[in-house]
Motif scaffolding. Structure first.
Motif, PDB file in Angstrom:
ATOM      1  N   PRO A  15       0.816  -1.216   0.000  1.00 38.12           N
ATOM      2  CA  PRO A  15       0.000   0.000   0.000  1.00 38.12           C
ATOM      3  C   PRO A  15       0.851   1.267   0.000  1.00 38.12           C
ATOM      4  N   VAL A  16       2.035   1.199   0.620  1.00 34.29           N
ATOM      5  CA  VAL A  16       2.961   2.337   0.644  1.00 34.29           C
ATOM      6  C   VAL A  16       4.364   1.779   0.438  1.00 34.29           C
ATOM      7  N   ILE A  17       5.055   2.290  -0.573  1.00 35.32           N
ATOM      8  CA  ILE A  17       6.429   1.844  -0.840  1.00 35.32           C
ATOM      9  C   ILE A  17       7.267   3.036  -1.289  1.00 35.32           C
ATOM     10  N   ILE A  18       8.475   3.076  -0.791  1.00 38.40           N
ATOM     11  CA  ILE A  18       9.422   4.112  -1.181  1.00 38.40           C
ATOM     12  C   ILE A  18      10.632   3.441  -1.832  1.00 38.40           C
ATOM     13  N   GLU A  45       3.565   1.599   8.942  1.00 41.19           N
ATOM     14  CA  GLU A  45       4.652   0.846   8.327  1.00 41.19           C
ATOM     15  C   GLU A  45       4.582   1.041   6.816  1.00 41.19           C
ATOM     16  N   PHE A  46       5.745   0.968   6.193  1.00 41.35           N
ATOM     17  CA  PHE A  46       5.800   1.075   4.741  1.00 41.35           C
ATOM     18  C   PHE A  46       6.927   0.202   4.223  1.00 41.35           C
ATOM     19  N   ALA A  47       6.796  -0.199   2.977  1.00 36.55           N
ATOM     20  CA  ALA A  47       7.837  -1.004   2.337  1.00 36.55           C
ATOM     21  C   ALA A  47       8.866  -0.069   1.716  1.00 36.55           C
ATOM     22  N   TYR A  48      10.059  -0.603   1.503  1.00 40.05           N
ATOM     23  CA  TYR A  48      11.081   0.193   0.829  1.00 40.05           C
ATOM     24  C   TYR A  48      11.935  -0.706  -0.044  1.00 40.05           C
ATOM     25  N   VAL A  49      12.538  -0.107  -1.037  1.00 42.45           N
ATOM     26  CA  VAL A  49      13.517  -0.774  -1.881  1.00 42.45           C
ATOM     27  C   VAL A  49      14.730   0.136  -1.941  1.00 42.45           C
ATOM     28  N   ASN A  50      15.877  -0.434  -1.610  1.00 41.30           N
ATOM     29  CA  ASN A  50      17.139   0.292  -1.699  1.00 41.30           C
ATOM     30  C   ASN A  50      17.618   0.181  -3.145  1.00 41.30           C
ATOM     31  N   PHE A  70      15.197   9.985  -7.554  1.00 40.16           N
ATOM     32  CA  PHE A  70      14.895   9.215  -6.351  1.00 40.16           C
ATOM     33  C   PHE A  70      14.928  10.177  -5.172  1.00 40.16           C
ATOM     34  N   PRO A  71      14.126   9.934  -4.168  1.00 37.37           N
ATOM     35  CA  PRO A  71      13.227   8.805  -3.958  1.00 37.37           C
ATOM     36  C   PRO A  71      11.950   8.930  -4.783  1.00 37.37           C
ATOM     37  N   GLN A  72      11.248   7.808  -4.878  1.00 38.17           N
ATOM     38  CA  GLN A  72       9.917   7.769  -5.472  1.00 38.17           C
ATOM     39  C   GLN A  72       9.007   7.080  -4.470  1.00 38.17           C
ATOM     40  N   ILE A  73       7.889   7.722  -4.160  1.00 42.52           N
ATOM     41  CA  ILE A  73       6.946   7.175  -3.190  1.00 42.52           C
ATOM     42  C   ILE A  73       5.648   6.839  -3.911  1.00 42.52           C
ATOM     43  N   TYR A  74       5.200   5.602  -3.714  1.00 41.31           N
ATOM     44  CA  TYR A  74       3.953   5.125  -4.299  1.00 41.31           C
ATOM     45  C   TYR A  74       2.977   4.823  -3.175  1.00 41.31           C
ATOM     46  N   VAL A  75       1.751   5.293  -3.337  1.00 37.77           N
ATOM     47  CA  VAL A  75       0.686   5.054  -2.368  1.00 37.77           C
ATOM     48  C   VAL A  75      -0.504   4.500  -3.142  1.00 37.77           C
ATOM     49  N   ASP A  76      -0.983   3.357  -2.719  1.00 40.06           N
ATOM     50  CA  ASP A  76      -2.119   2.696  -3.364  1.00 40.06           C
ATOM     51  C   ASP A  76      -1.874   2.515  -4.862  1.00 40.06           C
ATOM     52  N   GLY A  77      -0.639   2.142  -5.199  1.00 38.02           N
ATOM     53  CA  GLY A  77      -0.309   1.852  -6.587  1.00 38.02           C
ATOM     54  C   GLY A  77       0.000   3.042  -7.463  1.00 38.02           C
ATOM     55  N   GLU A  78      -0.078   4.242  -6.902  1.00 41.67           N
ATOM     56  CA  GLU A  78       0.140   5.461  -7.683  1.00 41.67           C
ATOM     57  C   GLU A  78       1.354   6.211  -7.174  1.00 41.67           C
ATOM     58  N   MET A  98      -3.856   9.964   3.501  1.00 38.48           N
ATOM     59  CA  MET A  98      -3.614   9.250   2.248  1.00 38.48           C
ATOM     60  C   MET A  98      -3.027   7.866   2.528  1.00 38.48           C
ATOM     61  N   LEU A  99      -2.044   7.808   3.426  1.00 35.65           N
ATOM     62  CA  LEU A  99      -1.420   6.529   3.785  1.00 35.65           C
ATOM     63  C   LEU A  99      -2.424   5.631   4.494  1.00 35.65           C
ATOM     64  N   GLU A 100      -3.160   6.214   5.417  1.00 34.16           N
ATOM     65  CA  GLU A 100      -4.152   5.449   6.176  1.00 34.16           C
ATOM     66  C   GLU A 100      -5.194   4.823   5.251  1.00 34.16           C
ATOM     67  N   ALA A 101      -5.678   5.576   4.289  1.00 37.30           N
ATOM     68  CA  ALA A 101      -6.679   5.063   3.350  1.00 37.30           C
ATOM     69  C   ALA A 101      -6.116   3.905   2.526  1.00 37.30           C
ATOM     70  N   ALA A 102      -4.875   4.036   2.070  1.00 31.06           N
ATOM     71  CA  ALA A 102      -4.260   2.977   1.268  1.00 31.06           C
ATOM     72  C   ALA A 102      -4.058   1.712   2.093  1.00 31.06           C
ATOM     73  N   ILE A 103      -3.628   1.869   3.327  1.00 30.05           N
ATOM     74  CA  ILE A 103      -3.387   0.713   4.197  1.00 30.05           C
ATOM     75  C   ILE A 103      -4.697   0.013   4.538  1.00 30.05           C
TER      76      ILE A 103
END
Length: 111
Positions: A15-18, A45-50, A70-78, A98-103
């Motif tokens: 739902p949230v990734i950076i 909590e959020f996911a991340y990719v180094n 970079f960075p790029q932050i995606y919330v709910d696929g966007e 926004m984060l709460e709604a996606a989660i």
């Protein structure tokens, strides 16, 4: 799996990734650090990719959503943006809802 498909899967399944330089605990760039801190400030909590440890993602992520930095932050696929946009959303009080709604959306799909 094609790299763009792999990115699409990561963006869709979290739902949230950076995508950042370094990790939230050990950022390797000031912009990545500030963006991760903004996400932490929301308390979710959020996911991340180094991207520094994954050269394929580092090279191809900019063309995934036509965002060159970079960075790029995606919330709910966007893609919501990078550091400046994330900080602006935090300051306006828009990031946390926004984060709460996606989660919650992701949790409801899994239930």
């Amino acid at each position: 799996m094609d790299i763009l498909e792999r990115i699409r899967e990561q963006v869709t399944n979290n739902p949230v990734i950076i995508y950042m330089k370094g990790t939230p605990q050990m950022p390797q760039c000031g912009f990545s650090n500030r963006a991760a801190q903004a996400l932490h400030a929301c308390g979710f909590e959020f996911a991340y990719v180094n991207v520094l440890t994954d050269p394929e993602i580092f090279q191809n992520l900019p063309r995934f959503a036509n965002w060159p930095t970079f960075p790029q932050i995606y919330v709910d696929g966007e893609l919501i943006g990078g550091c400046d946009i994330t900080l602006e959303l935090l300051q306006k009080g828009e990031l946390k809802p926004m984060l709460e709604a996606a989660i919650h959306k992701k949790q409801n799909k899994e239930a």
